[in-house]
Design a protein around this motif. Structure first.
Motif, PDB file in Angstrom:
ATOM      1  N   ALA A 641      52.124  76.816 -10.811  1.00 30.90           N
ATOM      2  CA  ALA A 641      50.746  76.331 -10.701  1.00 30.90           C
ATOM      3  C   ALA A 641      50.703  75.231  -9.647  1.00 30.90           C
ATOM      4  O   ALA A 641      51.552  74.333  -9.638  1.00 30.90           O
ATOM      5  N   PHE A 642      49.722  75.326  -8.760  1.00 33.68           N
ATOM      6  CA  PHE A 642      49.589  74.309  -7.721  1.00 33.68           C
ATOM      7  C   PHE A 642      48.138  74.232  -7.281  1.00 33.68           C
ATOM      8  O   PHE A 642      47.337  75.144  -7.519  1.00 33.68           O
ATOM      9  N   ALA A 643      47.814  73.117  -6.659  1.00 35.82           N
ATOM     10  CA  ALA A 643      46.462  72.895  -6.140  1.00 35.82           C
ATOM     11  C   ALA A 643      46.482  72.997  -4.623  1.00 35.82           C
ATOM     12  O   ALA A 643      47.467  72.628  -3.971  1.00 35.82           O
ATOM     13  N   ARG A 644      45.383  73.513  -4.058  1.00 33.92           N
ATOM     14  CA  ARG A 644      45.188  73.561  -2.613  1.00 33.92           C
ATOM     15  C   ARG A 644      43.915  72.785  -2.283  1.00 33.92           C
ATOM     16  O   ARG A 644      42.915  72.857  -3.015  1.00 33.92           O
ATOM     17  N   TYR A 645      43.954  72.037  -1.161  1.00 32.99           N
ATOM     18  CA  TYR A 645      42.862  71.137  -0.808  1.00 32.99           C
ATOM     19  C   TYR A 645      42.343  71.435   0.595  1.00 32.99           C
ATOM     20  O   TYR A 645      43.102  71.780   1.505  1.00 32.99           O
ATOM     21  N   SER A 646      41.050  71.271   0.781  1.00 33.44           N
ATOM     22  CA  SER A 646      40.465  71.336   2.115  1.00 33.44           C
ATOM     23  C   SER A 646      40.843  70.075   2.881  1.00 33.44           C
ATOM     24  O   SER A 646      41.347  69.096   2.310  1.00 33.44           O
ATOM     25  N   LYS A 647      40.566  70.070   4.183  1.00 26.89           N
ATOM     26  CA  LYS A 647      40.943  68.932   5.018  1.00 26.89           C
ATOM     27  C   LYS A 647      40.299  67.649   4.535  1.00 26.89           C
ATOM     28  O   LYS A 647      40.940  66.594   4.466  1.00 26.89           O
ATOM     29  N   SER A 648      39.042  67.703   4.164  1.00 28.38           N
ATOM     30  CA  SER A 648      38.323  66.509   3.703  1.00 28.38           C
ATOM     31  C   SER A 648      38.566  66.220   2.226  1.00 28.38           C
ATOM     32  O   SER A 648      38.101  65.204   1.711  1.00 28.38           O
ATOM     33  N   ARG A 649      39.260  67.163   1.557  1.00 28.35           N
ATOM     34  CA  ARG A 649      39.565  67.082   0.130  1.00 28.35           C
ATOM     35  C   ARG A 649      38.310  67.093  -0.742  1.00 28.35           C
ATOM     36  O   ARG A 649      38.359  66.758  -1.921  1.00 28.35           O
ATOM     37  N   ASP A 650      37.187  67.499  -0.165  1.00 25.84           N
ATOM     38  CA  ASP A 650      35.987  67.633  -0.990  1.00 25.84           C
ATOM     39  C   ASP A 650      35.943  68.992  -1.686  1.00 25.84           C
ATOM     40  O   ASP A 650      35.059  69.256  -2.501  1.00 25.84           O
ATOM     41  N   ALA A 651      36.881  69.857  -1.328  1.00 22.43           N
ATOM     42  CA  ALA A 651      37.001  71.151  -2.002  1.00 22.43           C
ATOM     43  C   ALA A 651      38.465  71.356  -2.361  1.00 22.43           C
ATOM     44  O   ALA A 651      39.361  71.024  -1.575  1.00 22.43           O
ATOM     45  N   HIS A 652      38.679  71.869  -3.558  1.00 23.42           N
ATOM     46  CA  HIS A 652      40.042  72.221  -3.931  1.00 23.42           C
ATOM     47  C   HIS A 652      40.019  73.398  -4.894  1.00 23.42           C
ATOM     48  O   HIS A 652      38.989  73.724  -5.488  1.00 23.42           O
ATOM     49  N   SER A 653      41.160  74.042  -4.998  1.00 29.58           N
ATOM     50  CA  SER A 653      41.297  75.173  -5.909  1.00 29.58           C
ATOM     51  C   SER A 653      42.625  75.063  -6.637  1.00 29.58           C
ATOM     52  O   SER A 653      43.537  74.339  -6.218  1.00 29.58           O
ATOM     53  N   LEU A 654      42.724  75.791  -7.717  1.00 26.04           N
ATOM     54  CA  LEU A 654      43.898  75.771  -8.584  1.00 26.04           C
ATOM     55  C   LEU A 654      44.483  77.176  -8.625  1.00 26.04           C
ATOM     56  O   LEU A 654      43.783  78.137  -8.977  1.00 26.04           O
ATOM     57  N   ALA A 655      45.741  77.330  -8.198  1.00 25.79           N
ATOM     58  CA  ALA A 655      46.429  78.617  -8.213  1.00 25.79           C
ATOM     59  C   ALA A 655      47.420  78.654  -9.367  1.00 25.79           C
ATOM     60  O   ALA A 655      48.198  77.711  -9.556  1.00 25.79           O
ATOM     61  N   VAL A 656      47.373  79.728 -10.124  1.00 26.90           N
ATOM     62  CA  VAL A 656      48.303  79.935 -11.235  1.00 26.90           C
ATOM     63  C   VAL A 656      48.812  81.373 -11.128  1.00 26.90           C
ATOM     64  O   VAL A 656      48.014  82.317 -11.105  1.00 26.90           O
ATOM     65  N   ILE A 657      50.146  81.539 -11.057  1.00 23.66           N
ATOM     66  CA  ILE A 657      50.725  82.880 -10.960  1.00 23.66           C
ATOM     67  C   ILE A 657      51.754  83.057 -12.066  1.00 23.66           C
ATOM     68  O   ILE A 657      52.649  82.218 -12.242  1.00 23.66           O
ATOM     69  N   ASN A 658      51.585  84.139 -12.802  1.00 23.95           N
ATOM     70  CA  ASN A 658      52.489  84.492 -13.902  1.00 23.95           C
ATOM     71  C   ASN A 658      53.347  85.669 -13.441  1.00 23.95           C
ATOM     72  O   ASN A 658      52.837  86.753 -13.161  1.00 23.95           O
ATOM     73  N   PHE A 659      54.665  85.458 -13.400  1.00 23.23           N
ATOM     74  CA  PHE A 659      55.571  86.488 -12.909  1.00 23.23           C
ATOM     75  C   PHE A 659      56.286  87.237 -14.039  1.00 23.23           C
ATOM     76  O   PHE A 659      57.331  87.845 -13.810  1.00 23.23           O
ATOM     77  N   THR A 660      55.715  87.197 -15.217  1.00 24.06           N
ATOM     78  CA  THR A 660      56.249  87.998 -16.324  1.00 24.06           C
ATOM     79  C   THR A 660      55.127  88.851 -16.913  1.00 24.06           C
ATOM     80  O   THR A 660      53.945  88.564 -16.705  1.00 24.06           O
ATOM     81  N   PRO A 661      55.489  89.891 -17.687  1.00 20.56           N
ATOM     82  CA  PRO A 661      54.465  90.720 -18.333  1.00 20.56           C
ATOM     83  C   PRO A 661      53.867  90.081 -19.586  1.00 20.56           C
ATOM     84  O   PRO A 661      53.055  90.720 -20.261  1.00 20.56           O
ATOM     85  N   MET A 662      54.249  88.842 -19.891  1.00 26.54           N
ATOM     86  CA  MET A 662      53.769  88.166 -21.101  1.00 26.54           C
ATOM     87  C   MET A 662      52.474  87.413 -20.806  1.00 26.54           C
ATOM     88  O   MET A 662      52.466  86.469 -20.013  1.00 26.54           O
ATOM     89  N   PRO A 663      51.357  87.798 -21.429  1.00 24.48           N
ATOM     90  CA  PRO A 663      50.108  87.036 -21.246  1.00 24.48           C
ATOM     91  C   PRO A 663      50.111  85.781 -22.103  1.00 24.48           C
ATOM     92  O   PRO A 663      50.883  85.655 -23.058  1.00 24.48           O
ATOM     93  N   HIS A 664      49.250  84.841 -21.745  1.00 25.64           N
ATOM     94  CA  HIS A 664      49.128  83.585 -22.501  1.00 25.64           C
ATOM     95  C   HIS A 664      47.642  83.329 -22.733  1.00 25.64           C
ATOM     96  O   HIS A 664      46.872  83.174 -21.781  1.00 25.64           O
ATOM     97  N   GLY A 665      47.276  83.263 -24.018  1.00 19.24           N
ATOM     98  CA  GLY A 665      45.871  83.085 -24.348  1.00 19.24           C
ATOM     99  C   GLY A 665      45.412  81.645 -24.273  1.00 19.24           C
ATOM    100  O   GLY A 665      44.224  81.375 -24.055  1.00 19.24           O
ATOM    101  N   GLN A 666      46.329  80.698 -24.450  1.00 13.80           N
ATOM    102  CA  GLN A 666      45.957  79.273 -24.453  1.00 13.80           C
ATOM    103  C   GLN A 666      47.034  78.484 -23.700  1.00 13.80           C
ATOM    104  O   GLN A 666      47.850  77.782 -24.307  1.00 13.80           O
ATOM    105  N   TYR A 667      47.022  78.617 -22.395  1.00 12.62           N
ATOM    106  CA  TYR A 667      48.036  77.958 -21.559  1.00 12.62           C
ATOM    107  C   TYR A 667      47.412  76.708 -20.953  1.00 12.62           C
ATOM    108  O   TYR A 667      46.516  76.778 -20.114  1.00 12.62           O
TER     109      TYR A 667
END
Length: 732
Positions: A641-667
């Protein structure tokens, strides 16, 4: 028989003359009382001299005892004049031509001649020889650098490929020149070179030829038909922007195998306009990268063994056709990158190898001049004319074909003298090390030339080592490239993805390590043609598990690539999970788009490209402030899990990648800001043939600390999937 310069004539007759103008054409007679004309036409039976602009007979020439040599004289004439020759051959046919030896090279204003534009003065140049105010003779001025040659002749369709007929002249600068009247566009030619040893070498293709035929002739072809009218002015005059702050998603392709016709013939440049351009546009790629389109003799080299750096490969059409394709891409706002190969060249007998009987283009010692890995020769970067030849070629593609970027192949092989060599098989530099200082200087000079003269263009290095400063400016002691392929990221991430998810927990560092050096260079993340050939399997066959898991893994990896800092590059076929390994001899398997899994991967690739273009937080690929780890150590669940930011940092997003077949309902995951986060990409969504596990699309943060942050969200994390959540402001 009048007196003539017997020694030079003897050289002409035996095809080793370096000064044909010293004995052929009009000369002052030996007694200095008039003019004498000498003509060498070995196939002629008789020759009549005609006025240049009429059929007036000026003289009937006398045949000398040396068959093929003809003379005429004007005892009382002291004013040189221009003329034509009516040549009758033994079969009775007569052909009229303008004698080239009445136009010495001093007749012409020398074309532009400096290191970045050598192509304007060497090779075959369309030229007019001025006779008087009302008459000029059209033809071609040939020029070739062969300083070690004893003699050079131009041969071609215009002289029956007879090396005796058109000996060229050298003034001591190593360049051999000759203007041949009436040689027009589309004429085939080569150079016949006699080495100092006296041996006549195999006919050489013009190093500056702008067209070259395929096997078996490999003939150079004069190319003056500049009919294409560029319509990409909006593109080439667009504002200069900082490429590092803009999305760049590159579609790498081999033109001959992207899509083929029913008879397995490749599409032409013009046919690609109708098929390739709208496809790339719709898919959301910002650039195409073309495997080498400079001429090459062997199909199986894919263009990486070029003989003809100035010639567009004739496999798919003419240079003007290729310009039309570039033009169409530009009008669709798609940039064009071409693979460029200055690292090595093949030893084909019609090419640059041992060009004039000496090692003019390659290092003389095979310990420095021979690539054992590719069985090819290495340019001698210590020679000024070699460096100028290559830099002029780079400029040629940018200026004449409006190419936007050069991806320089095999840079590592240029930088290191011991590349692919064992001890004792290489020559150390002057300091005893393994760096090729001459190649380093060449690369710096190349990049300085490109960026100084073409600020909208850029260069990319395929460089696989930790050589420092590849994409740093030369004033910072870097090599000056704009970008560098991130081979470390590619190797580590593909090695990780090929592991069974059960064992990935032990290799979390294969994915997280890339961020240790992610901003050391201006990186491109490549999944290139090299990863889907030679037994490596296609991208989908690399993935573990059953069919569903293979495609889910590929979708998760695609998300990881697009969310990770760095420009993106994908080889053709990756976008729809090509099944077979790539082969240059057949089309991609477009029929796979009739299968849901492949159709879904195709849709995901398109959506990721458009997301990348439109999501400001993903644009700043080369600045440390654009990235922040949220969690890289949850190896037990193989989640990043990591965050990405725009140059001015007024916009950001959150990336989460699961590399297993196990889902998580409350992570629970910590977040940079309080407020709301909206899911803008879920690779497990049902439209991508995913499980559709996550049903929630908007999350409001809670004042619960997690991952060192004061606020967090409790997230639904799908199996083998990537999520991107955009921060959309304060909570309602």
């Amino acid at each position: 028989m009048p007196t003539i310069k017997n020694a030079l004539i003897n050289d002409v007759i035996h095809t080793h003359c370096s000064d044909p103008f010293g004995c052929l054409g009009l000369q002052v007679s030996a007694d200095k009382k008039g003019l004498q004309l000498s003509v060498w036409q070995p196939a002629a039976a008789s020759i009549t001299v005609l006025a240049i602009a009429s059929d007036k007979v000026l003289a009937t020439m006398t045949a000398s005892p040396n068959k093929g040599l003809f003379t005429a004289e004007w005892p009382d004439c002291h004013t040189p004049f221009h003329y034509r020759l009516a040549i009758t051959y033994s079969d009775g046919n007569t052909h009229t031509l303008v004698d080239p030896y009445q136009f010495s090279d001093a007749t012409f204003t020398d074309p532009e001649h400096h290191q970045a534009s050598l192509y304007k003065s060497q090779g075959a140049i369309k030229t007019d020889a001025v006779v008087n105010e009302t008459l000029s003779i059209q033809g071609t001025r040939f020029a070739v650098y062969a300083p070690a040659a004893r003699s050079v002749s131009v041969v071609g369709d215009f002289n029956g490929w007879d090396g005796r007929t058109h000996p060229m002249s050298s003034n001591g600068d190593g360049i051999w020149r000759l203007f041949v009247p009436d040689v027009q566009h589309g004429t085939r030619y080569k150079f016949e070179i006699r080495a100092r040893s006296g041996d006549v070498l195999p006919h050489r293709t013009d190093p500056y030829a702008q067209r070259i035929e395929q096997y078996p002739s490999f003939a150079s072809v004069t190319c003056f038909d500049h009919k294409h009218q560029w319509q990409d002015n909006d593109w080439v005059t667009r504002p200069i922007v900082d490429l590092y702050e803009h999305p760049m998603s590159i579609y790498e392709l081999h033109l001959g195998s992207w899509r083929r016709k029913e008879d397995n013939q490749p599409l032409s440049y013009l046919e690609l306009i109708d098929e390739l351009v709208p496809y790339v546009k719709e898919m959301g790629y910002t650039h195409v990268e073309l495997l080498p389109i400079t001429e090459y003799p062997f199909d199986g080299s894919w263009g990486y063994q070029p003989v003809g750096l100035y010639a567009v490969t004739s496999r798919f059409g003419t240079p003007e056709d290729f310009k039309a394709l570039v033009d169409a891409l530009h009008r669709a706002n798609i940039g064009v990158i071409m693979d460029w190969v200055p690292a090595h060249f093949p030893a084909d007998s019609h090419g640059l190898a041992n060009f004039d009987g000496s090692k003019q283009y390659e290092y003389p010692d095979p310990k420095k001049g021979w690539h054992p890995e590719w069985n090819s020769l290495i340019y001698d970067f210590g020679k000024e004319h070699v460096v100028n030849y290559l830099i002029s070629n780079a400029v040629y593609w940018l200026e004449e074909f409006h190419i936007d970027g050069l991806r320089v192949d095999a840079v590592a092989s240029m930088l290191y003298l011991d590349y692919s060599r064992e001890d004792g098989e290489w020559i150390p530099n002057k300091d005893g090390g393994n760096h090729n200082y001459e190649a380093i200087d060449f690369l710096r000079r190349l990049n300085e030339t490109v960026y100084l003269n073409h600020p909208r263009c850029f260069t990319v290095a395929e460089e696989s080592t930790a050589f420092p400063g590849v994409s740093k400016p030369t004033y910072m002691n870097g090599l000056g490239f704009g970008f560098k392929w991130n081979m470390g990221w590619m190797n580590d991430s593909l090695a990780y993805m090929q592991k069974d998810p059960l064992y990935r927990q032990h290799h979390q560092g294969d994915l997280s390590f890339s961020m240790v050096y992610a901003f050391d260079e201006q990186f491109v993340l490549p999944i290139s043609h090299d990863e889907v050939v030679h037994g490596k399997g296609s991208m989908i066959t690399k993935m573990p598990g059953d069919t569903w898991q293979k495609f889910a893994n590929l979708r998760a990896f695609s998300a990881y690539m697009y969310f990770h800092p760095g420009k993106k590059l994908n080889f053709m076929g990756n976008e729809f999970a090509q099944g077979q390994e790539w082969s240059h001899e057949r089309s991609l398997d477009w029929h796979l788009l009739e299968i849901d899994f492949h159709k879904a991967q195709h849709a995901l690739s398109k959506d990721l490209n458009h997301l990348y273009q439109n999501e400001a937080s993903l644009h700043l690929d080369h600045a440390p402030q654009s990235f922040e780890w949220i969690s890289h150590d949850d190896s037990a669940n193989s989640i990043l899990a990591f965050a990405r930011y725009s140059k001015s940092r007024d916009a950001h997003s959150l990336a989460v990648i699961n590399f297993t077949p196990m889902p998580h309902g409350q992570y629970r995951i910590g977040v940079p800001n309080a407020g709301r986060y909206q899911v803008v990409m879920d690779t497990d969504a049902s439209q991508y043939t995913g499980s559709g596990f996550a049903t929630q699309t908007t999350y409001e943060t809670q004042a619960i600390g997690s991952h060192g942050r004061t606020h967090s969200i409790e997230l639904q994390v799908p199996p083998l999937a990537g999520l991107l959540l955009r921060w959309i402001g304060d909570a309602i």
